[in-house]
Every structure is written in C-alpha cells, then in structure tokens.
Design an enzyme around this catalytic site. Structure first.
Site, PDB file in Angstrom:
ATOM      1  N   HIS A   1      -7.670  -5.627   0.087  1.00 55.35           N
ATOM      2  CA  HIS A   1      -6.425  -4.879   0.267  1.00 55.35           C
ATOM      3  C   HIS A   1      -5.631  -5.431   1.453  1.00 55.35           C
ATOM      4  O   HIS A   1      -6.013  -5.239   2.604  1.00 55.35           O
ATOM      5  CB  HIS A   1      -6.833  -3.424   0.543  1.00 55.35           C
ATOM      6  CG  HIS A   1      -5.713  -2.458   0.558  1.00 55.35           C
ATOM      7  ND1 HIS A   1      -5.002  -2.136  -0.573  1.00 55.35           N
ATOM      8  CD2 HIS A   1      -5.183  -1.727   1.567  1.00 55.35           C
ATOM      9  CE1 HIS A   1      -4.076  -1.234  -0.257  1.00 55.35           C
ATOM     10  NE2 HIS A   1      -4.161  -0.975   1.036  1.00 55.35           N
TER      11      HIS A   1
ATOM     12  N   LYS B   1       4.237   2.166  -2.326  1.00 50.64           N
ATOM     13  CA  LYS B   1       4.618   3.381  -3.063  1.00 50.64           C
ATOM     14  C   LYS B   1       6.073   3.712  -2.698  1.00 50.64           C
ATOM     15  O   LYS B   1       6.906   4.027  -3.546  1.00 50.64           O
ATOM     16  CB  LYS B   1       3.713   4.566  -2.679  1.00 50.64           C
ATOM     17  CG  LYS B   1       2.196   4.309  -2.788  1.00 50.64           C
ATOM     18  CD  LYS B   1       1.374   5.543  -2.393  1.00 50.64           C
ATOM     19  CE  LYS B   1      -0.003   5.274  -1.779  1.00 50.64           C
ATOM     20  NZ  LYS B   1      -1.045   4.709  -2.568  1.00 50.64           N
TER      21      LYS B   1
ATOM     22  N   SER C   1       0.813  -1.209   0.000  1.00 48.83           N
ATOM     23  CA  SER C   1       0.000   0.000   0.000  1.00 48.83           C
ATOM     24  C   SER C   1       0.849   1.263   0.000  1.00 48.83           C
ATOM     25  O   SER C   1       1.727   1.408  -0.837  1.00 48.83           O
ATOM     26  CB  SER C   1      -0.955  -0.070   1.191  1.00 48.83           C
ATOM     27  OG  SER C   1      -2.128   0.610   0.875  1.00 48.83           O
TER      28      SER C   1
HETATM   29  C1  GCU Z   1      -5.462   4.590   1.829  1.00 47.53           C
HETATM   30  C2  GCU Z   1      -4.883   5.419   0.712  1.00 47.53           C
HETATM   31  C3  GCU Z   1      -4.041   4.598  -0.234  1.00 47.53           C
HETATM   32  C4  GCU Z   1      -3.013   3.809   0.539  1.00 47.53           C
HETATM   33  C5  GCU Z   1      -3.687   3.006   1.646  1.00 47.53           C
HETATM   34  C6  GCU Z   1      -2.751   2.264   2.585  1.00 47.53           C
HETATM   35  O1  GCU Z   1      -6.411   3.698   1.337  1.00 47.53           O
HETATM   36  O2  GCU Z   1      -5.957   6.045   0.057  1.00 47.53           O
HETATM   37  O3  GCU Z   1      -3.401   5.417  -1.189  1.00 47.53           O
HETATM   38  O4  GCU Z   1      -2.280   2.989  -0.308  1.00 47.53           O
HETATM   39  O5  GCU Z   1      -4.433   3.883   2.472  1.00 47.53           O
HETATM   40  O6  GCU Z   1      -1.609   2.634   2.746  1.00 47.53           O
HETATM   41  O7  GCU Z   1      -3.213   1.313   3.210  1.00 47.53           O
END
Ligand code: GCU
Length: 418
Positions: free
Chosen positions: A399, A261, A257
């Site tokens: 997720h 990035k 997540s």
């Molecule tokens: C949120 C956010 C995402 C990110 C995620 C996470 O959903 O909008 O961009 O990747 O958190 O880090 O779990």
C-alpha cells in the site's frame, strides 16, 4: 515516514477490531452478489443514451452517494481571498518556481497550496493536484517550505507530539511525490495538506472547514471528512483557474488511499477535473463493497467514524442493501479519463474489487462511444492496461504511491493533456 508506515498504523488497528468481524482475504470466500444496475433508473426505465444518463440516471446516482455515503456537499458562495505566502524562482536547482498560496476562507479557516511550475514551460501547463498526508513541507527537504501548523497525528518515529509537525517531517514524503520527475514531464504539481481542510480524527469537525456551513445539516446526510477533502480539491481548482501559469482545463486530480477516496468523490462531483486518478483507494473508494474482501463498511465506519455521512452506518454488515456500489462512483466521472491503481500486496484495499469498479463502469463510457477495458480479470502486477479513457495497473508491492505509479499516471495524462 512513508505513507506505507502511516497506513500500517491504521491497518493494525483495524485488524484488532476485526476480531468480532472476520476480514476475508480469500477470493473463494467472496459471496455471490448482484450489483445495482448502472443503466436502469430507480423507476425501472432503461438508460439507452447519453441524454438519459445525464438527465436521469447520473443525477440519481450522485444523490444516492450524497445521501447514503459521503453526505451533502454545500455550495461555494463565500468570500475567499488568495495570498502568496512564499515564492522561490529557483527551486529544485533552478528547474522550477515554487510558490505557496494561502486560500483564505472566513472565520480564519484556510488551506495552503504548494505549487511547483517547471521553469522551462512555454505557456500554461497542465497540473497534477492531490492532497498530502504529512504537510507541504514533507514533499522536499527544503527548509524554505513553511512547516504546517495544522493538526497532525502523533507519531513517535517522526517525533510528532502534541499533534504538531516537526522538522523530521521535512522531506518525509519524497518517495510519494517525485516532484522533479513530474516537472520534467512538463506538468505542474499542486498539493495541500489534507488536515488544513479537515483534521483527520473523530473530533476533527469543529476545527475543520465544515464550521463554515452551519446549515449543511440534513439529518443523516451531514458530510464527512472525505466530503470536506473533496470540497477542498474543488476550491484548489477555483484558485488554479486564476493562476496565469496553469492550464486549468487540464487538471488531473489524484489521491492515495483515503485521499484517493476523496479524489474520486471530487472527480464525481466536479467536472472541471479533466482526469481522475485513484491510487489504492480501497473501501469507500474504488473497491466494490459487495465483495466484502479486505476492509468492509462496518470496519471502516468503526475505525473512521468521521469519514462518511452518518447514513453510511446503516450498511454495516449489510452491503447488499446499499443502493449504490463503487462502479457507479467511477461511472459518474464518465466520459472523462479515469485511472485506478492497486498494489499486489494491498489486500486490505481489495485490488480485484478496485479493478472491477472500473470494469463495471464500462457501460457508461460505452454510451459515450469510448473504448473500455473489457476483461473482467484484473491485469497481473506490473502490466498496466488502458484505453484512452480508462487505465489500470497493479504495482508489485504494498500500500503506497511510488514512482512506478506516477510513471503510469504521466503516460496516461500525456494522451489527453499533451
Ligand atoms: C486505513 C483504512 C483505509 C485507508 C487507509 C489509508 O488502512 O482502513 O480505508 O484507505 O487507511 O488512508 O492509508
């Protein structure tokens, strides 16, 4: 708490904000778009060889990500020392040696690396390296692992109040970090609590390692939290290079997540990462932002104003004006092996867009003579696809990062590190 629940908190916040900015999760509503040309320089020259790519186009793209997306990463020239905080030679029922190493920066800033090395290893071992969401103590229900004292988001379910982790967080990320499995496959595992590096909230900067770089302030291009987390990953490699148990030529960096990035951005900037793995990284990670599917630039900047450079806000609702897209982030990793993973229900992160970044990075891998994934369609759930240098899977479900994901990463890493 698993990462899933943690992420959900943000997801609901985002959906609320999106009242004003509808979130598209309907493939038929993805607008037509043109990706920035990967193999053409800004002055319009065609990039025809590895030399053209490495001398001209790659540095250009790297600069654009610094300027317009993540902000500038400063150099490293500062005194750093390493202190072993704890050692357990019979961790995991005797299967591993567990150490915690404090990486001490100036001004009392530090990050703690939790490191597991398999005891049956002969010689130096390859290592998976990734940041974690809840503190090093969340990897195992082991009272010996020091509890993080760094800032933590309050969480009723885990009894986290006053932004300090509690005993409830011990072992809370076990499903996300199948430590025994990873070690049984002959890998070491290194992890760091991400809030050691940058506490993940809008005012986190003053308590972050960014204060070590007061001059790193080109207007609009100040680095955000993702840049800081990526920097921390590189500092972990600095340490791993000194550790006699580790084969630092074989570091696979991964993240889930927001930390996916950070893993991609770290891998793009620092060629010492031998394999780069993005797990459900979504917007601002692997997903093609021009698709405007799921989370968008405007939403992410609104919910997480501290993640990116200020310049990135120029592109709220103006995706087509961004001079890069995320296939170019993946291409910066070439020719090193790269792996992108999605989850079938994780529409917020745009599984198709995550796959497409990998697909559209293909031309650069081809320049290097590497086989690429040549289908423009993402593989169906539970059917991983890969070449030696590119891998993708979509896990059935939401997720998260789970054993299934790790099994694919280990298989992929085996091709290069074994
Ligand atoms: C949120 C956010 C995402 C990110 C995620 C996470 O959903 O909008 O961009 O990747 O958190 O880090 O779990």
């Amino acid at each position: 708490m698993s990462v899933r629940i943690y992420a959900l908190l943000f997801f609901t916040a985002a959906v609320r904000i999106s009242d004003a900015q509808p979130v598209n999760q309907d493939e038929s509503k993805v607008p037509a778009y043109t990706l920035p040309a990967l193999l053409k320089t800004s002055s319009g020259e065609a990039v025809k060889s590895v030399t053209d790519w490495e001398r001209k186009r790659r540095p250009e793209i790297l600069r654009l990500f610094e300027r317009e997306v993540y902000g500038q990463t400063p150099g490293t020239g500062m005194p750093v020392s390493y202190q072993v905080k704890s050692v357990e030679k019979a961790a995991l029922g005797g299967k591993a040696t567990r150490r915690e190493i404090r990486v001490q920066f100036p001004q009392n800033k530090f990050m703690d690396i939790l490191l597991y090395v398999p005891n049956d290893a002969r010689g130096k071992v390859p290592v998976f390296l990734g940041l974690n969401f809840l503190g090093n103590q969340s990897l195992e229900k082991d009272p010996q692992i020091p509890m993080t004292a760094s800032w933590q988001r309050n969480n009723k379910g885990l009894g986290v109040t006053e932004n300090r982790a509690t005993e409830n967080t011990r072992g809370a990320s076990m499903l996300n970090w199948p430590v025994e499995y990873i070690l049984s496959k002959g890998y070491a595992l290194a992890t760091i609590y991400y809030c050691d590096i940058f506490p993940d909230h809008a005012d986190g900067r003053d308590a972050s390692i960014q204060v070590l770089f007061p001059d790193n302030k080109v207007p609009q291009q100040e680095w955000g939290a993702i840049g800081a987390w990526a920097w921390g990953l590189s500092r972990a490699v600095d340490y791993l290079e000194t550790d006699p148990a580790i084969d630092a030529g074989k570091v696979a960096v991964l993240g889930h997540s927001r930390l996916g990035k950070a893993a991609l951005w770290a891998g793009a900037q620092d060629k010492r990462f031998g394999i780069v793995i993005s797990n459900n990284s979504g917007e601002g990670g692997a997903a093609i932002t021009r698709r405007r599917f799921g989370e968008t630039i405007a939403i992410i900047n609104k919910n997480f104003p501290h993640w990116f450079a200020p310049a990135y806000k120029k592109y709220d609702n103006r995706e087509d004006d961004l001079p890069v897209d995320y296939h170019e982030l993946v291409a910066l990793i070439a020719p090193r092996p790269v792996y992108v993973a999605s989850a079938s229900e994780d529409l917020w992160a745009d599984p198709k867009g995550e796959y497409l970044s990998l697909y559209h990075a293909g031309p650069v891998y081809r320049l290097y003579g590497k086989k690429v994934l040549d289908s423009p369609e993402a593989a169906p759930a539970q059917q991983p696809v890969s070449t030696d240098f590119m891998g993708y899977h979509m896990r059935e479900g939401g997720h998260d990062i789970l054993l299934y994901d790790w099994e694919q990463y280990v298989k992929f890493a085996d091709r290069h590190f074994k």
